[in-house]
Design a protein around this motif. Structure first.
Motif, PDB file in Angstrom:
ATOM      1  N   ASP A 266       2.285   4.118  -9.857  1.00  0.00           N
ATOM      2  CA  ASP A 266       3.062   3.124  -9.356  1.00  0.00           C
ATOM      3  C   ASP A 266       3.002   3.572  -7.642  1.00  0.00           C
ATOM      4  O   ASP A 266       3.565   2.947  -6.881  1.00  0.00           O
ATOM      5  N   ASN A 267       2.096   4.393  -7.285  1.00  0.00           N
ATOM      6  CA  ASN A 267       1.968   4.883  -6.015  1.00  0.00           C
ATOM      7  C   ASN A 267       1.552   3.888  -5.200  1.00  0.00           C
ATOM      8  O   ASN A 267       0.275   3.118  -5.401  1.00  0.00           O
ATOM      9  N   SER A 268       2.045   3.485  -4.147  1.00  0.00           N
ATOM     10  CA  SER A 268       1.462   2.063  -3.425  1.00  0.00           C
ATOM     11  C   SER A 268       0.184   2.486  -2.581  1.00  0.00           C
ATOM     12  O   SER A 268      -0.722   1.538  -2.161  1.00  0.00           O
ATOM     13  N   SER A 269       0.326   3.822  -2.109  1.00  0.00           N
ATOM     14  CA  SER A 269      -1.224   3.979  -1.506  1.00  0.00           C
ATOM     15  C   SER A 269      -2.401   3.999  -2.408  1.00  0.00           C
ATOM     16  O   SER A 269      -3.455   3.832  -2.050  1.00  0.00           O
ATOM     17  N   ILE A 270      -2.219   4.800  -3.623  1.00  0.00           N
ATOM     18  CA  ILE A 270      -3.164   4.552  -4.467  1.00  0.00           C
ATOM     19  C   ILE A 270      -3.637   2.945  -4.807  1.00  0.00           C
ATOM     20  O   ILE A 270      -4.852   2.833  -4.929  1.00  0.00           O
ATOM     21  N   LEU A 271      -2.720   2.202  -5.073  1.00  0.00           N
ATOM     22  CA  LEU A 271      -2.942   0.918  -5.445  1.00  0.00           C
ATOM     23  C   LEU A 271      -3.797   0.141  -4.109  1.00  0.00           C
ATOM     24  O   LEU A 271      -4.773  -0.497  -4.165  1.00  0.00           O
ATOM     25  N   ALA A 272      -3.370   0.572  -2.814  1.00  0.00           N
ATOM     26  CA  ALA A 272      -3.900  -0.042  -1.678  1.00  0.00           C
ATOM     27  C   ALA A 272      -5.365   0.478  -1.392  1.00  0.00           C
ATOM     28  O   ALA A 272      -6.210  -0.326  -1.279  1.00  0.00           O
ATOM     29  N   TYR A 273      -5.439   1.598  -2.118  1.00  0.00           N
ATOM     30  CA  TYR A 273      -6.812   2.178  -1.947  1.00  0.00           C
ATOM     31  C   TYR A 273      -7.808   1.384  -2.962  1.00  0.00           C
ATOM     32  O   TYR A 273      -8.983   1.070  -2.706  1.00  0.00           O
ATOM     33  N   TRP A 274      -7.381   1.378  -3.891  1.00  0.00           N
ATOM     34  CA  TRP A 274      -8.233   0.569  -5.206  1.00  0.00           C
ATOM     35  C   TRP A 274      -8.381  -0.810  -5.017  1.00  0.00           C
ATOM     36  O   TRP A 274      -9.470  -1.269  -4.916  1.00  0.00           O
ATOM     37  N   SER A 275      -7.291  -1.591  -4.409  1.00  0.00           N
ATOM     38  CA  SER A 275      -7.318  -2.821  -4.009  1.00  0.00           C
ATOM     39  C   SER A 275      -8.235  -3.039  -2.759  1.00  0.00           C
ATOM     40  O   SER A 275      -9.111  -4.061  -2.840  1.00  0.00           O
TER      41      SER A 275
END
Length: 595
Positions: A96-105
């Motif tokens: 659920d880490n927002s930074s990991i999601l941002a990097y993926w996206s």
């Protein structure tokens, strides 16, 4: 002002409406109607891809910090301001880490834009000009770059070479080897279609294509994808060797990271690929970054990121020996007699830092222990005592003194000729120095220690003012492996490469399983350090090989942070963002992150 910079600024509002992740099928309006079948449309679309490289704010709240200078914070060499939450070495590494999601996206935005352009132009590319064909090849390089970074961070990932359709809502993950093999093969095919040096700064060229191929093959070889380590190392060495001799190193290491230095032709020659910034206003805006603002001291900036002692203590003394082996190392003055790249990359207690103001360049002496320090006031043209906010300012809790390890980043902070909050020097994505070190490492891993290996490393060391490869290292695989790893750290720090190096060398546990130790406590100061207070690099053969120090023998004298830091081998791969898995039930999770 180069044309590509103007277009990047003009397209900023357009490019960031690209699909939010790989499953989005709705494209911006200029993706439709066969626009990429025209040369003008193709060019515009490719520049839109370039704009997506910045991924600013991916890992911080700052909108003006590109991911490439921030991602090394998720290794033991650097750290974010908040303690114990670093992604990959603590509680921050969750689905659920927002930074990991941002990097993926962010990376899948780049893939989606590239796929749209490549697919849209493919039907008419043979009828276009040579310049248009180069833009088409650039789009393929940029897509390969995105996939390389996805594999490094996430392992097996969804893989598309055409615009996503509604059927792709059920996409599964493709093996990391298949994706990386595509990247390596694609870059080899593309390279010969491009000039050795791009006509405009910021565009990729043949040197970048081969350099990226070498980077990808080195990663795959280090992790022995499919049991083909030898084949990958051979590819890495051959690709890097294609570039060797086509470009050259800048004369001065520090010039690579300043606006003034980047105007020099020798710096342009080394900077194979850059994120472009500009002080020229287009539509009432310009492209600038906050690297100096985030990394600089509290005297004028925010100290949002901290270099660690594991990096600082990797720099050799000027005699070419590690600090535990050199008679020149002094624990009371650890910045003396060191590799010149130490002072060009880091600053610490006793050093002098310049910073630009409207009235001229101020200077101040970095002070880790006193409430006041010396500052040269450019307006008054004299030195004077001033308050030291790194020790007693209202935000001193986040300074390099109170919350860091006692070191400041200086790369991209030194040599400012503009306000630290609107800096427009370019940011390196790939340098010729990396290519030389990649070649050397691949040959070392192949067991081929010859003069070309020593020459490649010597070029990097001699430019820095360091001795050549010593005779006791020549012919010794372990010593040469140690040296090339050391060179990659000290030469390429904060350039986004150690994130992959830590993974492929499998040293996450060595770097991240213990607290971060730093400068002496204020009650000890450097005067209180003893001649025997030297980091221990020989806790094990792995520690020695990778220059990972232990401070246990005198840790009571040192600042310490991240006391709850820990490492789990699952961190070698980040988790697939849970929000993506919620959209696609066929997206499996990486080991260790399941419910």
């Amino acid at each position: 002002m180069k044309t590509i910079n103007k277009i990047i600024i003009a397209l900023a509002g357009i490019a960031f409406v690209a699909c939010s992740d790989f499953l989005d099928t709705q494209s911006p309006s200029y993706d439709s109607g066969g626009i990429y079948e025209s040369e003008a449309g193709l060019k515009e679309g490719v520049v839109g891809i370039y704009n997506l490289l910045y991924m600013e704010g991916t890992f911080t709240n700052s909108l003006h910090r590109p991911a490439v200078v921030t991602i090394d914070n998720f290794t033991g060499l650097s750290m974010e301001r908040a303690q114990n939450t670093t992604i990959g070495a603590g509680s921050g590494c969750t689905p659920d880490n927002s930074s990991i999601l941002a990097y993926w996206s962010g990376l899948y935005k780049l893939v989606a834009r590239a796929n749209a352009v490549i697919y849209g132009a493919s039907g008419n590319i043979e009828n276009m000009s040579d310049e248009a064909k180069r833009y088409y090849a650039e789009a393929r390089v940029l897509r390969a770059y995105a996939y390389y970074n996805l594999v490094v961070a996430f392992g097996d990932v969804p893989f598309f070479t055409k615009p996503a359709t509604t059927e792709d809502y059920n996409a599964s993950r493709t093996s990391r080897q298949t994706v990386m093999d595509f990247v390596i093969e694609e870059l080899g095919l593309i390279a010969e279609e491009m000039p050795w040096t791009a006509t405009e700064r910021g565009r990729v060229d043949r040197a970048v294509a081969y350099g990226l191929q070498a980077r990808a093959a080195l990663f795959a070889g280090s992790l022995n994808f499919g049991g083909k380590a030898v084949d990958y190392f051979r590819t890495a060495a051959n690709a890097a060797n294609q570039v060797i001799g086509q470009r050259d190193l800048a004369k001065n290491f520090a010039d690579l990271f300043t606006k003034e230095g980047q105007t020099k032709s020798d710096v342009r020659n080394e900077m194979l690929w850059e994120l472009m910034y500009s002080d020229q206003m287009v539509n009432n805006t310009n492209k600038y970054h906050w690297v100096a603002l985030g990394n600089g001291p509290r005297m004028f900036a925010q100290t949002g990121q901290h270099p660690g002692s594991l990096l600082a203590d990797t720099y050799e003394c000027i005699d070419g020996l590690r600090i535990d082996e050199s008679p020149l190392y002094d624990p009371k003055a650890p910045n003396k007699n060191r590799d010149p790249r130490f002072g060009a990359t880091l600053k610490m207690h006793g050093d002098t830092i310049d910073y630009y103001t409207a009235s001229g360049t101020n200077k101040f002496i970095v002070e880790a222990f006193a409430n006041q320090t010396q500052m040269y006031n450019a307006a008054l043209k004299r030195w004077m005592k001033t308050n030291n906010p790194d020790v007693n300012g209202t935000a001193a809790w986040t300074s390099f003194v109170s919350n860091g390890c006692g070191y400041l980043w200086y790369k991209y902070v030194g040599g400012l000729t503009e306000d630290y909050s609107t800096v427009t020097c370019n940011i390196a994505i790939m340098r010729y120095a990396e290519v030389l070190l990649t070649y050397a490492e691949a040959k070392i891993e192949l067991g081929e220690l010859d003069d070309t290996v020593y020459d490649a490393i010597n070029k990097v060391r001699l430019r820095a003012g360091m001795p050549e490869v010593s005779s006791d290292r020549k012919g010794n695989i372990d010593k040469m492996r140690q040296l090339v790893r050391r060179e990659r750290k000290v030469e390429l720090a904060m350039e986004g490469l150690h994130f992959a190096d830590m993974r492929r060398w499998q040293i996450g546990d060595l770097e991240n399983s213990k607290p971060s130790y730093g400068a002496p406590l204020s009650t000890v100061t450097y005067v209180g350090m003893e001649a025997t207070d030297i980091p221990n690099f020989k806790t094990s053969d792995r520690h020695d090989l990778n220059d990972i120090a232990s401070y246990d023998a005198y840790s009571d004298k040192l600042h310490v942070r991240d006391q709850s830091r820990y490492w789990d081998d699952k961190f070698y791969l980040w988790p697939i963002p849970q929000s993506e898995r919620n959209k696609d039930p066929n997206l499996t999770q990486n080991p260790g992150y399941n419910e």
